[in-house]
Design a protein around this motif. Sequence first.
Motif: not given
Length: 391
Positions: A186, A188, A222, A252, A260, A262, A292
């Motif tokens: 994942e 980010k 994500e 999300n 961030d 979410d 998430d």
Amino acid sequence: MTKSPGLYEPKKEHKFSFGLWTVGNRGRDPFGDFVREALPPDDIVALLGEVGAWGVNFHDNDLVPIDATVGERNRIVASFRKACERHHVVVPMATVNAFFDPVFRDGAYTSNDPAVRAYALQKVLRAMDLGAELGAKIFVVWSGRDGVETDACRDPLEAIKRYREALNYMARYSADRGYGYKFALEAKPNEPRANIYFPTTGHYLAFINTLDDHERFGVNPEVAHEHMAGLNCTHALALAWDAGKLFHLDLNDQMAGCYDQDFRFGSYNLKSAFFVVKFLEDVGYQGSRHFDAHAYRTEDYEGVKDFARGCMRTYLILKEKARLWKQDKQIQQILREIGTPGAVSPEARSFSRAHAAKLLQHAFDRGALAKKRLPYERLDQLTVDLLLGAH
Ligand code: GCO
Ligand code: MN
Ligand code: MN
């Protein structure tokens, strides 16, 4: 929430999952403390069963405290397993928390301290044991703090090498134990570090090819992370899918350029959420639809249920919209106009000397090509009409 037709009720076959850390999120942020009481893992499973989710995922320490004894661990696991059975919730994915404890302040697998790297690896192996014990087949790796505030602290090539060694080790351990994990990496771009070494799904897709057991590795894109990087999540999903690497995903929402957040799936950018869902349904993605995200800090646990139901409901509404989009006569008419599938030039499709010779000789009518109508305004508005229920 308004009454919903059965169409928007979550069913097990939809494979909706949530992390213990998502519905269990207590609303602490850098400016304020917890606003919700801690909900024990077994109660979170009950909540997920009540709202109709299929799966629950966890970090090792969402379930077992970092300093638990072996006896405590085993009691917690036994009780959690029973809660999952009682509420008909499965464990499709497990992961590791290698970012929260102060020991990971400079990262886990790329830390400059070999003892920290070894501890991180030990923690991963134990998290893999835990996940496998509860049936997880996917292991997500989001290392959290493997990044920097200043490149003065570490040569990025050294970081990449250390990261590769750690992932190779994980895959060998999984094979040795017969766990059969597929690892979903994942990406980010930032938070909690200023820059994280693997900032986008595309970076991981390139890196995976350098791993020993690269077929065991895929990605966990994500939505929010791609948006934080100013990117289009549907494109990241497509690239991953095309490479056979879409092992898992985190749904999300997120405002571009913000911290961030979410947010609940589809709560901010409905149109991009629509294209995400449309893509997954079009290609026939069979994995978890994992959310998430977490509820607004203003909510209590009833609001957390609204949040969880909302994620799933929005997904199902958008799935239905995607079906209608494909049936819409006006949309389909425009797609036919712009796609002209019959007009493929064989000489431009695959290389051969003869094809290239033909292509080189062809006289293109640039003017006509440049004038062909591309009614994307209308196409997009028809999409908006459909999403807003005005078609
Ligand atoms: C984040 C990440 C995490 C990971 C989780 C799974 O921004 O904090 O998205 O929620 O997905 O740690 O490994
Ligand atoms: Mn995230
Ligand atoms: Mn995530």
